[in-house]
Design a protein around this motif. Structure first.
Motif, PDB file in Angstrom:
ATOM      1  N   LYS B  37       2.618   3.547   4.149  1.00 30.48           N
ATOM      2  CA  LYS B  37       2.255   2.580   3.113  1.00 30.48           C
ATOM      3  C   LYS B  37       1.284   1.517   3.602  1.00 30.48           C
ATOM      4  N   TYR B  38       1.237   1.313   4.927  1.00 30.40           N
ATOM      5  CA  TYR B  38       0.407   0.207   5.408  1.00 30.40           C
ATOM      6  C   TYR B  38      -1.092   0.492   5.320  1.00 30.40           C
ATOM      7  N   ARG B  39      -1.483   1.780   5.320  1.00 34.14           N
ATOM      8  CA  ARG B  39      -2.930   2.020   5.291  1.00 34.14           C
ATOM      9  C   ARG B  39      -3.380   2.529   3.930  1.00 34.14           C
ATOM     10  N   PRO B  40      -4.668   2.367   3.613  1.00 42.79           N
ATOM     11  CA  PRO B  40      -5.170   2.776   2.302  1.00 42.79           C
ATOM     12  C   PRO B  40      -4.887   4.261   2.061  1.00 42.79           C
TER      13      PRO B  40
END
Lengths: 338, 221
Positions: B37-40
């Motif tokens: 979820k942290y990266r695009p």
């Protein structure tokens, strides 16, 4: 020894562009954290010019810290200074001030590892006890965690540091470093308005990472002039931050620690904070970020780490107080951490 | 995904989750790289599907090089899932510390030989740690987790690969990191040949000097 709430340590930080003086009590209360940063007319830090700046401002910053703490030099118990790693001329200036003070006041001297100080101030100000730490600044990109007497390095950059990568790009893009507004903050502001993710290199090797290819790709795109600057800033940040977050997550899974600490100058970036907080949550770990004032290089972190060492019988005799330009954090015993 | 009878999560790593499952009367590992979820999203999908496609290919190449890896049964690129053989074994990470010195050194030499075989065949593992090596009851070693690997015979890639092995030993097995790494290099040189191994070892030194704050660099100046 005096009661530790009335015994004070003065710490001097001068590894790079900041000259900082912090005063903390021996039981960990921060009374003052004064600093002056050298802002180059153009380009990056010129070590000699930065050192000249430090020498010029030293007495003013010292005085400011003492006034703020409301104490006199005679009230001090201990002098700590940043012994490395960092830029030679800058380190030497700080060390010289520290030695002079210690000799004049007849006080013990403690040489502190700058990288460890970033971790310790993070722990002191956030209450983190045993975290996996991501330390990101202009000169360092390190994932570390404590194990058996030392902070161990689990991953680090194979080439340039994260802060350096962002700063160089920002300068190429014509952004200016102003007092109170570092280049990274200017870049972050632009990135917040970026919408399109432009593909760039993403290089993770085990728990290490490489940022030089990313910087080259971003600056090449910038010079071509076909992309919006906001999109470039956004894409650069997303790629670089995803890489450091991925390696931090690896270290977290590997060590099975329950806390994540973000420290160093780049810790002020909100986007990076949100990425790390996501992985911490996913692994059931608590996320801590050092307050902005203590994210960049500062004297308080040196003073506090000096206190920790001093309480464990560590002092640095003057003849061993030479600066260590490339002093790795995993070479330092930290008997105060259990 | 066919007949998955039971499914138990055995490891939630940073990169993927591993499930032990019963699949067509076989014990298998189901490895899924869940979205990060942290990266695009677009970056995340690219990374996960690339690694999922790439890993089985490299494991296959490793086999050709004479290095044991779990057999791949199925690959689902779409949901970044791989079904592979379950290896009944223990992580080298857990064994290394409790071994007598002589056995430990023999094991390290053995590991060095395996890395040598990979490199000789043009395979870079990309994440050499003692957690990614499993030893079964017969003492056979399996290498796993090729997701960060690549096909390359370049000196740089080989050097970084061994540097990572060294780093892993230093951070996790610091008490005997040096003797272990020396053992690894002995095994490595025996397979790759003294000449070629020497070049790689020189490259490791160069890579480490490139990093910041290494004492040797100062001594050299």
């Amino acid at each position: 020894m005096k009661d530790s709430s009335e015994a004070y340590c003065l710490g001097i930080e001068s590894t790079a562009d900041d000259f900082g003086v912090g005063i903390v009590t021996l039981n960990g209360k921060i009374l003052a954290n004064a600093s002056s940063d050298y802002v180059p007319e153009e380009g990056g830090i010129h070590p000699r010019e930065a050192a000249r700046h430090h020498a010029e401002v030293a007495d003013t910053v010292l005085q400011e810290a003492l006034t703020k703490a409301g104490i006199k030099p005679r009230d001090l118990t201990l002098i700590a200074f940043s012994q490395g790693p960092g830029l030679g001329p800058c380190l030497r200036t700080g060390a010289t001030v520290a030695r002079a003070l210690a000799a004049y006041l007849n006080l013990p001297l403690v040489g502190v590892n700058h990288s460890i100080a970033h971790i310790e101030i993070g722990k002191l100000t956030t209450g983190a006890a045993d975290p996996v730490t991501l330390y990101v600044s202009g000169g360092n990109t390190i994932v570390s965690a404590f194990d058996s007497g030392r902070y161990r390095v689990f991953g680090e950059t194979l080439d340039i540091a994260l802060g350096n990568c962002l700063d160089v790009f920002a300068r190429e893009a014509g952004l200016k470093h102003k007092k109170g507004m570092p280049l990274g903050a200017a870049l972050e502001k632009l990135a917040a308005n970026g919408k399109q993710l432009i593909p760039m290199p993403y290089v993770v090797k085990g728990m290490d990472l490489s940022l030089s290819g990313l910087l080259t790709a971003a600056t090449t795109l910038l010079r071509k002039g076909e992309c919006k600057l906001e999109d470039l800033c956004y894409s650069l940040q997303e790629h670089a931050f995803s890489m450091v977050t991925e390696v931090t997550e690896r270290a977290l899974a590997h060590t099975e620690k329950r806390e994540v600490l973000l420290t160093g100058g780049v810790a002020a970036n909100k986007r990076l904070q949100s990425m790390l907080s996501t992985i911490a949550e996913e692994h059931g770990a608590r996320f801590h970020v050092v307050p902005r004032e203590f994210a960049t290089d500062n004297g308080a972190m040196i003073a506090w780490t000096g206190v920790l060492a001093y309480k464990h019988g560590i002092v640095t005799p003057v003849e061993e107080s030479f600066v260590k330009l490339r002093w790795r954090l995993d070479k330092v015993d930290v008997p105060w951490v259990k | 995904m066919g007949e998955v009878a039971s499914k138990t999560l055995i490891k939630k790593g940073a990169e993927a989750s591993l499930y032990l499952a019963d699949w067509h009367c076989r014990k298998v590992i189901i490895k899924t790289r869940f979205p990060k979820k942290y990266r695009p999203v677009e970056l995340d999908e690219k990374i996960r599907s690339y690694r999922t496609m790439h890993e089985p290919l490299l494991m296959h190449e490793a086999k050709k090089a004479g290095v044991s890896t779990p057999t791949i049964f199925l690959v689902y690129p779409k949901n970044a899932t791989i079904i592979m053989e379950f290896i009944e074994g223990t992580q080298v990470k857990q064994l290394l510390g409790s071994m007598p010195k002589k056995e430990r050194q023999e094991l390290c030499v053995k590991i060095g030989e395996l890395i040598g075989k990979l490199h000789k065949h043009g395979v870079i593992h990309g994440d050499l740690t003692t957690s990614n090596m499993l030893m079964n009851a017969e003492g056979k070693i399996f290498l796993v987790d090729f997701g960060l690997g690549e096909k390359s015979a370049e000196l740089e890639a080989r050097g970084v690969d061994l540097h990572l092995m060294k780093r892993a030993l230093q951070s996790t097995h610091y008490q005997f990191a040096q003797e272990c790494f020396e053992g690894v290099l002995r095994g490595y040189s025996a397979v790759l040949g003294e000449e070629e191994a020497k070049e790689v070892i020189a490259k490791i030194v160069e890579i480490e000097r490139r990093g910041r704050y290494v004492s040797e660099r100062k001594e050299e100046q």
